[in-house]
Design a protein around this motif. Sequence first.
Motif, mmCIF file in Angstrom:
data_model
loop_
_atom_site.group_PDB
_atom_site.id
_atom_site.type_symbol
_atom_site.label_atom_id
_atom_site.label_comp_id
_atom_site.label_asym_id
_atom_site.label_seq_id
_atom_site.Cartn_x
_atom_site.Cartn_y
_atom_site.Cartn_z
ATOM 1 N N PRO A 215 23.338 -13.685 19.467
ATOM 2 C CA PRO A 215 23.304 -13.148 20.833
ATOM 3 C C PRO A 215 22.775 -14.115 21.888
ATOM 4 O O PRO A 215 23.073 -13.970 23.062
ATOM 5 C CB PRO A 215 22.385 -11.928 20.708
ATOM 6 C CG PRO A 215 22.413 -11.565 19.263
ATOM 7 C CD PRO A 215 22.541 -12.871 18.548
ATOM 8 N N ASN A 216 21.975 -15.096 21.486
ATOM 9 C CA ASN A 216 21.491 -16.088 22.449
ATOM 10 C C ASN A 216 21.146 -17.376 21.699
ATOM 11 O O ASN A 216 21.009 -17.377 20.470
ATOM 12 C CB ASN A 216 20.293 -15.550 23.238
ATOM 13 C CG ASN A 216 19.077 -15.286 22.384
ATOM 14 O OD1 ASN A 216 18.509 -16.220 21.806
ATOM 15 N ND2 ASN A 216 18.663 -14.016 22.275
ATOM 16 N N PRO A 217 20.995 -18.489 22.419
ATOM 17 C CA PRO A 217 20.804 -19.779 21.739
ATOM 18 C C PRO A 217 19.442 -19.968 21.100
ATOM 19 O O PRO A 217 19.220 -20.981 20.433
ATOM 20 C CB PRO A 217 21.040 -20.797 22.869
ATOM 21 C CG PRO A 217 20.804 -20.055 24.132
ATOM 22 C CD PRO A 217 21.224 -18.654 23.871
ATOM 23 N N ALA A 218 18.534 -19.009 21.275
ATOM 24 C CA ALA A 218 17.230 -19.119 20.609
ATOM 25 C C ALA A 218 17.260 -18.588 19.178
ATOM 26 O O ALA A 218 16.294 -18.757 18.436
ATOM 27 C CB ALA A 218 16.175 -18.368 21.416
ATOM 28 N N ILE A 219 18.374 -17.964 18.788
ATOM 29 C CA ILE A 219 18.474 -17.330 17.469
ATOM 30 C C ILE A 219 18.798 -18.358 16.397
ATOM 31 O O ILE A 219 19.713 -19.173 16.543
ATOM 32 C CB ILE A 219 19.539 -16.216 17.477
ATOM 33 C CG1 ILE A 219 19.251 -15.204 18.588
ATOM 34 C CG2 ILE A 219 19.616 -15.529 16.126
ATOM 35 C CD1 ILE A 219 17.928 -14.501 18.470
ATOM 36 N N THR A 220 18.058 -18.303 15.303
ATOM 37 C CA THR A 220 18.334 -19.186 14.171
ATOM 38 C C THR A 220 19.511 -18.638 13.363
ATOM 39 O O THR A 220 20.056 -17.570 13.661
ATOM 40 C CB THR A 220 17.097 -19.300 13.271
ATOM 41 O OG1 THR A 220 16.719 -17.987 12.830
ATOM 42 C CG2 THR A 220 15.934 -19.932 14.032
ATOM 43 N N SER A 221 19.899 -19.343 12.332
ATOM 44 C CA SER A 221 21.024 -18.946 11.476
ATOM 45 C C SER A 221 20.813 -17.531 10.945
ATOM 46 O O SER A 221 19.729 -17.182 10.461
ATOM 47 C CB SER A 221 21.155 -19.924 10.319
ATOM 48 O OG SER A 221 22.190 -19.549 9.457
ATOM 49 N N GLN A 222 21.876 -16.706 11.042
ATOM 50 C CA GLN A 222 21.784 -15.312 10.626
ATOM 51 C C GLN A 222 22.768 -15.028 9.483
ATOM 52 O O GLN A 222 23.968 -15.333 9.587
ATOM 53 C CB GLN A 222 22.111 -14.380 11.792
ATOM 54 C CG GLN A 222 21.158 -14.493 12.953
ATOM 55 C CD GLN A 222 19.767 -13.999 12.602
ATOM 56 O OE1 GLN A 222 19.570 -12.828 12.283
ATOM 57 N NE2 GLN A 222 18.786 -14.910 12.646
ATOM 58 N N PRO A 223 22.301 -14.438 8.369
ATOM 59 C CA PRO A 223 23.204 -14.101 7.266
ATOM 60 C C PRO A 223 23.990 -12.830 7.576
ATOM 61 O O PRO A 223 23.482 -11.892 8.201
ATOM 62 C CB PRO A 223 22.252 -13.884 6.095
ATOM 63 C CG PRO A 223 20.996 -13.383 6.743
ATOM 64 C CD PRO A 223 20.897 -14.106 8.065
ATOM 65 N N VAL A 224 25.238 -12.815 7.151
ATOM 66 C CA VAL A 224 26.097 -11.635 7.275
ATOM 67 C C VAL A 224 26.764 -11.427 5.919
ATOM 68 O O VAL A 224 27.453 -12.312 5.416
ATOM 69 C CB VAL A 224 27.168 -11.817 8.367
ATOM 70 C CG1 VAL A 224 28.041 -10.564 8.477
ATOM 71 C CG2 VAL A 224 26.526 -12.141 9.711
ATOM 72 N N THR A 225 26.549 -10.258 5.321
ATOM 73 C CA THR A 225 27.082 -9.979 3.983
ATOM 74 C C THR A 225 28.067 -8.821 4.050
ATOM 75 O O THR A 225 27.772 -7.762 4.614
ATOM 76 C CB THR A 225 25.958 -9.633 2.997
ATOM 77 O OG1 THR A 225 25.028 -10.727 2.945
ATOM 78 C CG2 THR A 225 26.513 -9.383 1.603
ATOM 79 N N PHE A 226 29.255 -9.031 3.472
ATOM 80 C CA PHE A 226 30.301 -8.020 3.424
ATOM 81 C C PHE A 226 30.393 -7.470 2.003
ATOM 82 O O PHE A 226 30.504 -8.245 1.048
ATOM 83 C CB PHE A 226 31.655 -8.622 3.795
ATOM 84 C CG PHE A 226 31.703 -9.230 5.178
ATOM 85 C CD1 PHE A 226 32.164 -8.493 6.257
ATOM 86 C CD2 PHE A 226 31.283 -10.540 5.394
ATOM 87 C CE1 PHE A 226 32.219 -9.049 7.528
ATOM 88 C CE2 PHE A 226 31.334 -11.107 6.658
ATOM 89 C CZ PHE A 226 31.804 -10.354 7.726
ATOM 90 N N THR A 227 30.387 -6.150 1.857
ATOM 91 C CA THR A 227 30.571 -5.512 0.552
ATOM 92 C C THR A 227 31.638 -4.428 0.689
ATOM 93 O O THR A 227 31.452 -3.441 1.407
ATOM 94 C CB THR A 227 29.269 -4.890 0.034
ATOM 95 O OG1 THR A 227 28.266 -5.898 -0.052
ATOM 96 C CG2 THR A 227 29.485 -4.276 -1.342
ATOM 97 N N GLY A 228 32.734 -4.622 -0.002
ATOM 98 C CA GLY A 228 33.819 -3.644 0.018
ATOM 99 C C GLY A 228 33.807 -2.799 -1.236
ATOM 100 O O GLY A 228 33.577 -3.318 -2.338
ATOM 101 N N THR A 229 34.036 -1.497 -1.072
ATOM 102 C CA THR A 229 34.084 -0.575 -2.211
ATOM 103 C C THR A 229 35.475 0.032 -2.302
ATOM 104 O O THR A 229 36.003 0.554 -1.316
ATOM 105 C CB THR A 229 33.038 0.542 -2.058
ATOM 106 O OG1 THR A 229 31.741 -0.049 -1.957
ATOM 107 C CG2 THR A 229 33.074 1.480 -3.260
#
Length: 279
Positions: A215-229
Amino acid sequence: MATTITFQDNFPTGCPSAPGPYREAGLVFTNSVGNGWCSPFINNFVGTYGSPSQLFVSRDDGGAFDFRSLQVCNPNTAIPPQATTFIGTRADGSSVSAQFSTPNADTTPQTFAPSGFDDLTSLMVSLGFVAFDNFVFEGVAAKTVLFDQDFPPGCPSAVTAYTSQGLTFTNSVGDRWCSGFINGFVGTYGSPSTMTVAPAAGQTFDFRSLQVCNPNPAITSQPVTFTGTRPDGSTVSAAFSTPSNNTSPQTFAPTGFVGLASLTIALGFVAFDNFVFAD
């Protein structure tokens, strides 16, 4: 394979409705009367708020489609024959046109199926005082949820699920949302959170991709995990991360997410847009 748009997926309510485009099954519908709509007419058909008017159809992603048919009817038995003209513009710049008329003083649905309306980038339908339903077309393999049609406003929004193009989006922070992030992206009101995506009961979908950004340049690397069922209970998962201190949109497109009964996305402090899927 042909797809039928029934104008039932969050079609703008009221007569007139609030102005805005209508999206379903990868197509976007606008009109020449300020994008005002009216429903329901006889036969549970819908219409524009104004007559005569023009209905414009194109793909959400700018691609081509093949128009097959549209049902049209007179709104009541006092209406004389109404001419309906179809003009399609092809990807090569050429055009094709056809005209039909409704019968006099008859509200029976009429199916207009002109030939040669293939490889269209846009379709214009000039309408008299008629209602319409069941738009049949081919050629949209994937659909994109843009989160710009009836997305819950505010930050936080009112508590609600979000439904678009047959998918329902909920989240783990009380179904509260937040919009107006950088890049025009949206998000959940709370971090970390999970977002769950589900089709109608008994249906499945194929997940293709999602765009995510910090959302802004102060944010460090963010994990995003996808799980499909899948309906049989089996699962598929994949994880990605956004780049640190970078707000550029990242397109995450994991493979193997087909035949899903639901998809859960574990979000860090990220915003998202452009959810691409296929039925």
